[in-house]
Structures are given as structure tokens and as C-alpha cells.
Design a protein around this motif. Structure first.
Motif: not given
Length: 226
Positions: A102, A107, A111, A115, A119-120, A126, A130
Motif C-alpha cells: 500500500d 493506498l 493516500l 489521489s 483509489a480513495r 479501488t 487498481a
């Protein structure tokens, strides 16, 4: 944002976009000339540019190249997660093989304000984000390969009928020598190009390019661009 700033900031995509359009136009005219030469050799009527651009012959020539390019990037995106090439800036170093922590991927608690939203978001969004680059490349490959097969069977059957042969079904074309000859002649060239780039970049340099290591970097240095 000024036009000059926009052009500077998007020079790579705009430059290759222009080259793509110029090449496609060139292919259209060259392909038309070649198609009409073959038509005359068979004693058939020639066609105009508009008819050629909407023909299966033009469509299959375009699609078979697109699918091989997207296959190359789809495989490269996923393969470079786990496979390395020591000394190549195209490869991660051995210590970072795998999906990354992470912290590496910015991540979880790593974060920051800028971001991307997905992603958040956490959860499935997410997880999908990814893998989004590889999934999109895989989807584009599948769609262009499907387009190649549909246009290919039409072009193949037109050729068959002009020579008093028997047409084939779409399924029959998918297992035909014509389909796989068109497909594999593009695949082998893509695999050769991407593999040779990974190896050449270990020992050769291009000053200022992110695809190359710094000119003075040792050959064994991996995952470093100049």
C-alpha cells in the motif's frame, strides 16, 4: 490554459495522434491502389475511395494491426507485475516484484488529497481501478480481434466467391489458416519488438528519454530512467 501550454503538455499524445491519422490516410490510399490492382488482375471492376473505406478488405487490414498492438500492451502491463529484466528501465527491480505494498501504491493510509477518487473509494471500486489499465487494454484487444474476425470472414468470403470457391461461416473462419496467418504474423512481430526493447535498453542509451537509463548508468541498474 493557453493553446501553447496545452500543446506542450499534451505533445506526446497529440504527436502520435497526428502520426496515426497520417498513417491511416496513407494506408487508405495505398490500400485502395493495391486493391484495385488485384481487381484488374482478376478482371473485376475497380472501386472508389469511399467504397474501399467501407469495405471488409480495409476493415480487416486495420483491425488486425490494432488487435496485435493492444495485445502487446495488455500482456506487457500484466507481465511486468511479476516478470523482470535485470538492467532494463522497462523492468522493476527484483525487490519490487509483485503487486506492491500500500505504501508503494499510495493506498490506504498513504493516500493523499490528489489521489484519484476511485483509489480513495475503497472496496470493489479501488480493486477495479487498481487493474483498470490492463482491463481496458484487454477489452480493446478483444473488441479489435472480434472486429478483425468479422471483417476477415467477409473479406475471405468475397475472395472465395470471386474465385468460385465456397464461403465459410464465422466459426469456420476462426479456425481457418487465413485468420491465424493474419493474426500470428502480427503477434510474432509485437513479441519480438517488445522483448528486444527490454534487452536493448539494458546496454544501449537514448539521452533524455524516459525509456532509457541515464547515459552513464551501469548496465546492471534496473528501473531507472534518464
Amino acid at each position: 490554459m493557453s493553446t501553447r501550454t496545452f500543446l506542450r503538455d499534451n505533445g506526446l499524445s497529440l504527436g502520435f495522434g497526428a502520426l496515426f491519422l497520417a498513417s491511416l490516410v496513407g494506408q487508405a490510399f495505398a490500400g485502395l491502389a493495391d486493391f484495385n490492382d488485384r481487381q484488374l488482375a482478376r478482371g473485376s471492376q475497380t472501386v472508389g475511395l469511399a467504397d474501399y473505406l467501407t469495405s471488409s478488405s480495409f476493415a480487416v487490414d486495420v483491425a488486425e494491426n490494432w488487435q496485435s498492438e493492444y495485445l502487446q500492451f495488455f500482456l506487457y502491463v500484466f507481465a511486468t507485475v511479476w516478470l523482470i529484466q535485470r538492467g532494463s528501465p522497462e523492468s522493476k527491480p527484483l525487490s519490487r516484484v509483485g503487486r506492491g505494498s500500500d505504501r508503494d501504491q499510495l493506498l490506504g493510509k498513504h493516500l493523499h488529497r490528489g489521489s484519484p477518487r476511485w483509489a480513495r473509494a475503497g472496496g470493489w471500486r479501488t480493486a477495479v481501478f487498481a487493474k483498470s489499465l490492463g482491463l481496458v487494454m484487454a477489452g480493446l484487444f478483444a473488441l479489435s480481434w472480434l472486429a478483425q474476425s468479422i471483417a476477415g470472414v467477409s473479406a475471405y468470403n468475397a475472395e472465395q466467391l470471386s474465385e468460385f470457391g465456397s464461403p465459410v461461416s464465422w466459426g469456420g473462419y476462426l479456425v481457418s489458416a487465413d485468420f491465424w496467418n493474419r493474426t500470428l504474423q502480427n503477434w510474432q512481430s509485437e513479441f519480438l519488438a517488445i522483448g528486444s526493447m527490454a534487452v536493448f535498453s539494458v546496454y544501449l542509451r537514448q539521452r533524455g528519454s524516459p525509456e532509457s537509463k541515464p547515459v552513464g548508468a551501469e548496465h546492471g541498474v534496473t528501473d531507472e530512467s534518464g
